[in-house]
Design a protein around this motif. Sequence first.
Motif, PDB file in Angstrom:
ATOM      1  N   GLU A 183       0.835  -1.214   0.000  1.00  0.00           N
ATOM      2  CA  GLU A 183       0.000   0.000   0.000  1.00  0.00           C
ATOM      3  C   GLU A 183       0.860   1.251   0.000  1.00  0.00           C
ATOM      4  O   GLU A 183       0.547   2.251  -0.650  1.00  0.00           O
ATOM      5  N   LEU A 184       1.966   1.162   0.751  1.00  0.00           N
ATOM      6  CA  LEU A 184       2.878   2.295   0.813  1.00  0.00           C
ATOM      7  C   LEU A 184       3.443   2.595  -0.576  1.00  0.00           C
ATOM      8  O   LEU A 184       3.473   3.754  -1.004  1.00  0.00           O
ATOM      9  N   ASN A 185       3.855   1.541  -1.289  1.00  0.00           N
ATOM     10  CA  ASN A 185       4.356   1.732  -2.653  1.00  0.00           C
ATOM     11  C   ASN A 185       3.348   2.500  -3.485  1.00  0.00           C
ATOM     12  O   ASN A 185       3.690   3.449  -4.192  1.00  0.00           O
ATOM     13  N   GLU A 186       2.093   2.053  -3.381  1.00  0.00           N
ATOM     14  CA  GLU A 186       1.043   2.697  -4.168  1.00  0.00           C
ATOM     15  C   GLU A 186       0.934   4.177  -3.834  1.00  0.00           C
ATOM     16  O   GLU A 186       0.828   5.028  -4.708  1.00  0.00           O
ATOM     17  N   LEU A 187       0.993   4.455  -2.497  1.00  0.00           N
ATOM     18  CA  LEU A 187       0.854   5.841  -2.048  1.00  0.00           C
ATOM     19  C   LEU A 187       1.995   6.694  -2.591  1.00  0.00           C
ATOM     20  O   LEU A 187       1.774   7.796  -3.115  1.00  0.00           O
ATOM     21  N   LEU A 188       3.219   6.169  -2.502  1.00  0.00           N
ATOM     22  CA  LEU A 188       4.366   6.958  -2.959  1.00  0.00           C
ATOM     23  C   LEU A 188       4.317   7.161  -4.467  1.00  0.00           C
ATOM     24  O   LEU A 188       4.640   8.248  -4.967  1.00  0.00           O
ATOM     25  N   LEU A 189       3.888   6.139  -5.189  1.00  0.00           N
ATOM     26  CA  LEU A 189       3.762   6.297  -6.640  1.00  0.00           C
ATOM     27  C   LEU A 189       2.668   7.307  -6.981  1.00  0.00           C
ATOM     28  O   LEU A 189       2.798   8.097  -7.914  1.00  0.00           O
ATOM     29  N   PHE A 190       1.591   7.287  -6.181  1.00  0.00           N
ATOM     30  CA  PHE A 190       0.515   8.263  -6.383  1.00  0.00           C
ATOM     31  C   PHE A 190       1.043   9.679  -6.202  1.00  0.00           C
ATOM     32  O   PHE A 190       0.779  10.573  -7.003  1.00  0.00           O
ATOM     33  N   ILE A 191       1.836   9.866  -5.140  1.00  0.00           N
ATOM     34  CA  ILE A 191       2.386  11.200  -4.883  1.00  0.00           C
ATOM     35  C   ILE A 191       3.297  11.620  -6.037  1.00  0.00           C
ATOM     36  O   ILE A 191       3.276  12.763  -6.494  1.00  0.00           O
ATOM     37  N   ARG A 192       4.057  10.658  -6.555  1.00  0.00           N
ATOM     38  CA  ARG A 192       4.960  10.976  -7.659  1.00  0.00           C
ATOM     39  C   ARG A 192       4.187  11.302  -8.932  1.00  0.00           C
ATOM     40  O   ARG A 192       4.425  12.314  -9.580  1.00  0.00           O
ATOM     41  N   ASP A 193       3.212  10.438  -9.261  1.00  0.00           N
ATOM     42  CA  ASP A 193       2.565  10.563 -10.567  1.00  0.00           C
ATOM     43  C   ASP A 193       1.491  11.650 -10.600  1.00  0.00           C
ATOM     44  O   ASP A 193       1.379  12.363 -11.587  1.00  0.00           O
ATOM     45  N   GLU A 194       0.717  11.754  -9.531  1.00  0.00           N
ATOM     46  CA  GLU A 194      -0.390  12.713  -9.553  1.00  0.00           C
ATOM     47  C   GLU A 194       0.037  14.093  -9.084  1.00  0.00           C
ATOM     48  O   GLU A 194      -0.481  15.099  -9.550  1.00  0.00           O
ATOM     49  N   HIS A 195       0.948  14.132  -8.122  1.00  0.00           N
ATOM     50  CA  HIS A 195       1.312  15.437  -7.568  1.00  0.00           C
ATOM     51  C   HIS A 195       2.679  15.892  -8.018  1.00  0.00           C
ATOM     52  O   HIS A 195       3.080  17.014  -7.713  1.00  0.00           O
ATOM     53  N   ARG A 196       3.398  15.026  -8.726  1.00  0.00           N
ATOM     54  CA  ARG A 196       4.705  15.377  -9.288  1.00  0.00           C
ATOM     55  C   ARG A 196       5.650  15.918  -8.223  1.00  0.00           C
ATOM     56  O   ARG A 196       6.364  16.903  -8.449  1.00  0.00           O
ATOM     57  N   ILE A 197       5.637  15.294  -7.049  1.00  0.00           N
ATOM     58  CA  ILE A 197       6.527  15.723  -5.971  1.00  0.00           C
ATOM     59  C   ILE A 197       7.768  14.839  -6.001  1.00  0.00           C
ATOM     60  O   ILE A 197       7.659  13.617  -6.039  1.00  0.00           O
ATOM     61  N   GLY A 198       8.926  15.478  -5.983  1.00  0.00           N
ATOM     62  CA  GLY A 198      10.160  14.722  -5.919  1.00  0.00           C
ATOM     63  C   GLY A 198      10.326  14.103  -4.540  1.00  0.00           C
ATOM     64  O   GLY A 198      10.001  14.735  -3.537  1.00  0.00           O
ATOM     65  N   GLN A 199      10.804  12.850  -4.523  1.00  0.00           N
ATOM     66  CA  GLN A 199      10.944  12.185  -3.226  1.00  0.00           C
ATOM     67  C   GLN A 199      12.343  11.637  -3.055  1.00  0.00           C
ATOM     68  O   GLN A 199      12.962  11.151  -4.003  1.00  0.00           O
ATOM     69  N   LEU A 200      12.790  11.717  -1.820  1.00  0.00           N
ATOM     70  CA  LEU A 200      14.063  11.138  -1.447  1.00  0.00           C
ATOM     71  C   LEU A 200      13.732  10.063  -0.431  1.00  0.00           C
ATOM     72  O   LEU A 200      13.038  10.326   0.542  1.00  0.00           O
ATOM     73  N   LEU A 201      14.204   8.841  -0.685  1.00  0.00           N
ATOM     74  CA  LEU A 201      13.743   7.716   0.113  1.00  0.00           C
ATOM     75  C   LEU A 201      14.921   6.961   0.692  1.00  0.00           C
ATOM     76  O   LEU A 201      15.822   6.556  -0.030  1.00  0.00           O
ATOM     77  N   ILE A 202      14.916   6.789   2.006  1.00  0.00           N
ATOM     78  CA  ILE A 202      15.876   5.879   2.642  1.00  0.00           C
ATOM     79  C   ILE A 202      15.107   4.620   2.939  1.00  0.00           C
ATOM     80  O   ILE A 202      14.032   4.687   3.527  1.00  0.00           O
ATOM     81  N   GLU A 203      15.622   3.483   2.530  1.00  0.00           N
ATOM     82  CA  GLU A 203      14.841   2.282   2.811  1.00  0.00           C
ATOM     83  C   GLU A 203      15.732   1.057   2.867  1.00  0.00           C
ATOM     84  O   GLU A 203      16.713   0.941   2.145  1.00  0.00           O
ATOM     85  N   HIS A 204      15.363   0.132   3.759  1.00  0.00           N
ATOM     86  CA  HIS A 204      16.043  -1.146   3.834  1.00  0.00           C
ATOM     87  C   HIS A 204      15.273  -2.205   3.061  1.00  0.00           C
ATOM     88  O   HIS A 204      15.837  -3.176   2.591  1.00  0.00           O
ATOM     89  N   ASP A 205      13.958  -1.993   2.987  1.00  0.00           N
ATOM     90  CA  ASP A 205      13.087  -2.978   2.372  1.00  0.00           C
ATOM     91  C   ASP A 205      13.288  -2.938   0.855  1.00  0.00           C
ATOM     92  O   ASP A 205      12.827  -2.036   0.167  1.00  0.00           O
ATOM     93  N   MET A 206      14.019  -3.945   0.328  1.00  0.00           N
ATOM     94  CA  MET A 206      14.392  -3.907  -1.085  1.00  0.00           C
ATOM     95  C   MET A 206      13.175  -4.048  -1.997  1.00  0.00           C
ATOM     96  O   MET A 206      13.191  -3.573  -3.131  1.00  0.00           O
ATOM     97  N   SER A 207      12.101  -4.677  -1.475  1.00  0.00           N
ATOM     98  CA  SER A 207      10.928  -4.804  -2.343  1.00  0.00           C
ATOM     99  C   SER A 207      10.357  -3.417  -2.638  1.00  0.00           C
ATOM    100  O   SER A 207       9.826  -3.171  -3.715  1.00  0.00           O
ATOM    101  N   VAL A 208      10.472  -2.526  -1.672  1.00  0.00           N
ATOM    102  CA  VAL A 208      10.011  -1.157  -1.906  1.00  0.00           C
ATOM    103  C   VAL A 208      10.979  -0.442  -2.833  1.00  0.00           C
ATOM    104  O   VAL A 208      10.593   0.140  -3.850  1.00  0.00           O
ATOM    105  N   VAL A 209      12.268  -0.533  -2.499  1.00  0.00           N
ATOM    106  CA  VAL A 209      13.269   0.218  -3.249  1.00  0.00           C
ATOM    107  C   VAL A 209      13.270  -0.180  -4.724  1.00  0.00           C
ATOM    108  O   VAL A 209      13.193   0.662  -5.616  1.00  0.00           O
ATOM    109  N   MET A 210      13.335  -1.483  -4.969  1.00  0.00           N
ATOM    110  CA  MET A 210      13.471  -1.944  -6.345  1.00  0.00           C
ATOM    111  C   MET A 210      12.231  -1.629  -7.170  1.00  0.00           C
ATOM    112  O   MET A 210      12.304  -1.391  -8.364  1.00  0.00           O
TER     113      MET A 210
END
Lengths: 475, 269
Positions: free
Chosen positions: B202-229
């Motif tokens: 769900e988090l992936n979806e939310l972050l992609l939504f923010i990227r695609d609909e709101h065109r906000i640049g994001q900087l992400l620190i993450e250990h969870d490779m499924s999210v990162v990749m």
Amino acid sequence: MTDTLATGVNPLPAAFRDAALTAVVAALLGLPLVGFHVVSRSSGMVLEGRVWELATAVALIFCGRLGIVLVNSGSAWPVLACGGVAVLIGVFAPMPGVFLSVVCVAGGGLLAARAGLVMLRGKSGMRKIQARIQSSGTALRGMGAYLGPALIAFAVALPFLPFADRQVIDIGILVMTYVMLGWGLNIVVGLAGLLDLGYVAFYAVGAYSYALLAQYFDFNFWICLPLAGAFAAGFGILLGFPVLRLRGDYLAIVTLGFGEMVRVILLNWTRLTNGPDGISGVPRPSFFGLPFKRRPPEGVESFHQFFGLDYASIHRVIFLYYLILVLALITNAFTLRIRKLPIGRAWEALREDEIACRSLGINPTNTKLSAFAIGAMFGGFAGSFFATRQGFISPESFTFIESAIILAVVVLGGMGSQVGVVIAAIVLIGLPEWFRELQEFRMLAFGAGMVLIMIWRPRGLLSHREPTILLGRAP
Amino acid sequence: MNAPDQTLLTVEHLTMRFGGLVAIDDLSFAARDGRITSIIGPNGAGKTTVFNCLTGFYAPTVGRLALRRGDEVLLLERLEDFRIARTAGVARTFQNIRVFPKMSVLENLMVAQHNRLMRASGYSFLGLVGIGGYRAAEAEARDLASYWLERTGLIEHADEEAGSLSYGGQRRMEIARCMCTQPTLLCLDEPAAGLNPRESAELNELLLFIRDEHRIGQLLIEHDMSVVMEISDHVVVLDYGRKIAEGKAAQVRNDPAVIRAYLGEEEDA
């Protein structure tokens, strides 16, 4: 408390042990506190033992504790006996004051009554009653919506109630002053979460502002009131700038020091403040220009003449009462309103997590300063009221204990709760005043009030917080 | 707003020393607007330190942090922390969640809109006496808050205490709170930590939504490779404060230096 009945063990020995232990502690504490008193003889002061009083106190505590333990383990007969013994001691043993006898009889009576209830209703009925007492806090919260207006209505009507003599109104004024101070400090401690142990400094600044402005420039109360608030707020900002980067304990220590600094300056700047002798003859407030005097000076109409009343000194007391009531209500209205403004929410957010606040672009220094200044301003208003009510002020009135009492009112009332402050002020300030006849034991009532609140509502009388904005969609 | 795909943030020669310890060593990278840039690396690689420098919680020892907002370029290392959030529009979440626990969820999001509402309330003076457009501004702020609550699935809990939300709920609320500040750059410090697989999807979806609909640049620190990749457009790999690799997710995954940093190296020579 262990429920000994459940295990089928006779509760009496354990209960006696517990009560005996309590009695020993009471004896140790009581020996220096109650056991001796100073008697003035022709040869000088002499220490005299008070064995009988100490023994009575210890016996009473033994009975009371035994009763409480036994009630909790459900044995009704011994408790009835305990209660009876306490009543008997209360009636027949000599007491340092009537009040203690009353406490003794009432305590014993309560214990006995409770035992009687247990016998009549059985244990389960008792449990229900206990649960009801426990949940009364929640009920109090539910009543909150009506409690506020009811208290205001009572406060407005107080001077005209049949029992309201001069003493009651005086106590009312005192309680109201602390309510106002509590509400002012509530902004700083309850909302913004800044522990301020020197709040009395702003109270002092307000009081001295009025007294000095009236003395040197002949300003009247209504001009000085806003000025006193402004001065106090100025002092709040002055103190705030250097110290607000501190947090928690450190802030508490620095504010404590500030409170003492102000008092010491007032004490030593003799040329301006008259030092420890204080300022006397602080002018009394007028009813918008009409003085409360039996014989006003030539050309000035007095309050009773203007309204065609007979002169009575109580007019001024009632006027002072309404004055502090209005000032306090203004403080309250201000706080309730500002809580719903962004600055109020930022205060509360700052109390919860300062780093998160910074990350959201809130300037923590300005936000804290505004809380400090506004809290100080209300302290200043209350101070100038204090000066005009007393007619005499000296640094003696602004010691650390005042700060501690105001803080106790806020904390025990439930931080951030407006009604809680009122109830705590009534319990902590009103009770000891009613028990004046107890003289030096008067502060026992203060302590008892505190202990009761701590046992009954450890997080403050009303610790519930209402959100300042609702989305209004039922989940 | 910035033109899409433009460089949003340029980090040049960022170095952070704590006494003798070099937490970040001469790090340079760029993040583009409307894209998700991930910073990954083993524990202690200095990822959170980069964030703390960016958001002003640390003053970097050396380096330049330039953020483009519209036509302006702001140098973050010269701004105080709250000004970075206010003027530059850098919003961040925290590794160990920081909500205002006793305040309601909606209030949390209202606090995020503090500066706008302060102006609308005439710095409290007009708001106190009830003059000016504060009511309208508050209603608008509430609409924005409920929009993001809807997006993060928290609308049902709007009037509850934020501290009573579930762990995942609090994480999403932090993101919603950041979005209420209307940021130019959203910095997310391990947003998937402690989430179960469904929640992190769900988090992936939310972050992609923010990227695609709101065109906000994001900087992400993450250990969870499924999210990162899955969602990163660009990945920067740190190890001991140095950048060891950079590029597309798939490219970085096969980089020998990265594999060495994560899995260790056999001592054979």
